[in-house]
Design a protein around this motif. Sequence first.
Motif, PDB file in Angstrom:
ATOM      1  N   UNK A 160      40.784  35.988  42.347  1.00 27.39           N
ATOM      2  CA  UNK A 160      39.837  36.540  43.310  1.00 27.39           C
ATOM      3  C   UNK A 160      40.563  37.171  44.496  1.00 27.39           C
ATOM      4  N   UNK A 161      41.595  36.503  44.989  1.00 26.14           N
ATOM      5  CA  UNK A 161      42.344  37.041  46.121  1.00 26.14           C
ATOM      6  C   UNK A 161      43.002  38.370  45.758  1.00 26.14           C
ATOM      7  N   UNK A 162      43.468  38.493  44.534  1.00 24.98           N
ATOM      8  CA  UNK A 162      44.068  39.752  44.096  1.00 24.98           C
ATOM      9  C   UNK A 162      43.015  40.855  44.013  1.00 24.98           C
ATOM     10  N   UNK A 163      41.815  40.500  43.550  1.00 23.89           N
ATOM     11  CA  UNK A 163      40.705  41.459  43.500  1.00 23.89           C
ATOM     12  C   UNK A 163      40.307  41.919  44.888  1.00 23.89           C
ATOM     13  N   UNK A 164      40.252  40.979  45.841  1.00 22.61           N
ATOM     14  CA  UNK A 164      39.753  41.276  47.173  1.00 22.61           C
ATOM     15  C   UNK A 164      40.778  42.053  48.002  1.00 22.61           C
ATOM     16  N   UNK A 165      42.038  41.659  47.924  1.00 26.34           N
ATOM     17  CA  UNK A 165      43.057  42.254  48.788  1.00 26.34           C
ATOM     18  C   UNK A 165      43.714  43.492  48.190  1.00 26.34           C
ATOM     19  N   UNK A 166      43.715  43.608  46.861  1.00 25.53           N
ATOM     20  CA  UNK A 166      44.415  44.716  46.216  1.00 25.53           C
ATOM     21  C   UNK A 166      45.920  44.557  46.246  1.00 25.53           C
ATOM     22  N   UNK A 167      46.379  43.360  46.535  1.00 22.49           N
ATOM     23  CA  UNK A 167      47.810  43.088  46.613  1.00 22.49           C
ATOM     24  C   UNK A 167      48.244  42.242  45.428  1.00 22.49           C
ATOM     25  N   UNK A 168      49.516  42.318  45.102  1.00 20.13           N
ATOM     26  CA  UNK A 168      50.043  41.621  43.920  1.00 20.13           C
ATOM     27  C   UNK A 168      50.272  40.148  44.241  1.00 20.13           C
ATOM     28  N   UNK A 169      49.707  39.287  43.431  1.00 20.98           N
ATOM     29  CA  UNK A 169      49.904  37.846  43.593  1.00 20.98           C
ATOM     30  C   UNK A 169      51.143  37.405  42.821  1.00 20.98           C
ATOM     31  N   UNK A 170      51.837  36.413  43.371  1.00 19.60           N
ATOM     32  CA  UNK A 170      53.040  35.908  42.711  1.00 19.60           C
ATOM     33  C   UNK A 170      52.722  35.332  41.333  1.00 19.60           C
ATOM     34  N   UNK A 171      51.496  34.838  41.149  1.00 19.61           N
ATOM     35  CA  UNK A 171      51.108  34.250  39.864  1.00 19.61           C
ATOM     36  C   UNK A 171      50.835  35.301  38.801  1.00 19.61           C
ATOM     37  N   UNK A 172      50.726  36.570  39.205  1.00 25.19           N
ATOM     38  CA  UNK A 172      50.276  37.614  38.287  1.00 25.19           C
ATOM     39  C   UNK A 172      51.334  38.662  38.001  1.00 25.19           C
ATOM     40  N   UNK A 173      52.511  38.506  38.579  1.00 22.75           N
ATOM     41  CA  UNK A 173      53.499  39.581  38.498  1.00 22.75           C
ATOM     42  C   UNK A 173      54.097  39.734  37.113  1.00 22.75           C
ATOM     43  N   UNK A 174      54.121  40.962  36.587  1.00 26.53           N
ATOM     44  CA  UNK A 174      54.882  41.225  35.360  1.00 26.53           C
ATOM     45  C   UNK A 174      56.362  41.353  35.699  1.00 26.53           C
ATOM     46  N   UNK A 175      57.184  41.556  34.702  1.00 28.74           N
ATOM     47  CA  UNK A 175      58.618  41.650  34.922  1.00 28.74           C
ATOM     48  C   UNK A 175      59.000  42.799  35.837  1.00 28.74           C
ATOM     49  N   UNK A 176      59.889  42.525  36.785  1.00 33.36           N
ATOM     50  CA  UNK A 176      60.381  43.555  37.679  1.00 33.36           C
ATOM     51  C   UNK A 176      59.504  43.846  38.876  1.00 33.36           C
ATOM     52  N   UNK A 177      58.388  43.108  39.036  1.00 35.29           N
ATOM     53  CA  UNK A 177      57.479  43.333  40.160  1.00 35.29           C
ATOM     54  C   UNK A 177      57.516  42.115  41.071  1.00 35.29           C
TER      55      UNK A 177
END
Length: 409
Positions: A315-332
């Motif tokens: 939800x926080x990623x949806x609301x803020x539009x920022x990348x969450x540490x729990x959701x990062x793919x490789x290299x991000x």
Amino acid sequence: MHTAHPHHHLPLLLLLTLGRVVAADTQLKTLLVAIFVIVDALVLLILLWTIYVFCRRLKAKETGKENPPPGEVNEKGEGVRCEEEEEDAVVQEPGKITFAKDGGGFGLEELLKASAEGLGKGSFGSCYKAMVDDARMVVVKRLRGVGPVTKEEFLKHMRSLSAMEHPNLLPLLGYYYSSTEKLVISNYACNGNLFDRIHGKIADLSSKPYETGGGRRADRIPFSWSSRLQVAQGVAQAMEFLHLNMRSSVPHGNLKASNVLLDESDKPLVCDHGLVPLIPASLAVNRMVCYKSPEYQHNRSVSRKTDVWSYGCLLLELITGRVAATSTPGGVRGGELCHWVNRAVREEWTGEVFDAEFLVHKRATSGMIMLLKLALWCCEQSPEKRPEMEEVAREVERITAGETDAEDD
């Protein structure tokens, strides 16, 4: 010349005769012993061979991989559907895909020959888009790192997952097991995944993880607030369904933006659920979202409330539009959104946490504020302070209804 009387030689003749009989008897005994040894050896070999064949058949029966006689193997790889077998009697024919009730129509050979396009590498394997039946698009995930599960255990678990039917869960079409290959087949979601929808498919997000819109492509389709709210509600309903229908202590275990797919109308489809029992703990700890939770970091424990925490991060990623540490793919490089948003709320600059892309007149609506509060509630450090998934789904439903009424007014 003097001639000896015959009677004088009688004792000698008797001794010679007795010696010959004894010698003959010894040879006979030796011959009989040799015969018995040979017979015993043959019997022992036959017994060992019988035991070996029996053990092979028993092992083949347990694993469902008994080798058929040469010439009887079906090399066409035609698909077979799962019938109403008993719960513990899951059978898969050699070289064939096991289909769920809505799958079928193609075989393993056809799938392997189909033109394929790589979609990327996930936590537990690579995904490929393939066209079958000359028009039908499916996604094939090649599972890697699956634990030491037997074929029967794998098929039983896949059958259980394929029975999970919900409008916001990605349906499982079929699956395949061999000693070297494990495939999971599903429909293709044409609008990609939620991570790419929020941040852009080709984005340089490594430098400024908190900058709103940082790295987004100019030709990216804007992601409206109503679409994001639709995603939040659909994912909540899918998670509620999993929590009500799965016995696992962590029904999903790996909920993140890249594991939420979007169909042609942006309806969310949650995928990669229920894999916790198949993945060795040593591998899962480094790759699954649930093992990044506060309770695992502090107490090495996870629970159903860990899924609630994962949903809050989403939800926080949806609301803020920022990348969450729990959701990062490789290299991000992502950030700890929970800490960042909590600091913003404490320091009373809450309005700056919202993604400017969906703000109307640069102001947050009451629904946005309520969803932000719900996200922070789900992300509480202590699992006991978080709501149950059913309560989360009801709250999101109320927020969605309130926003719809406000738009109508």
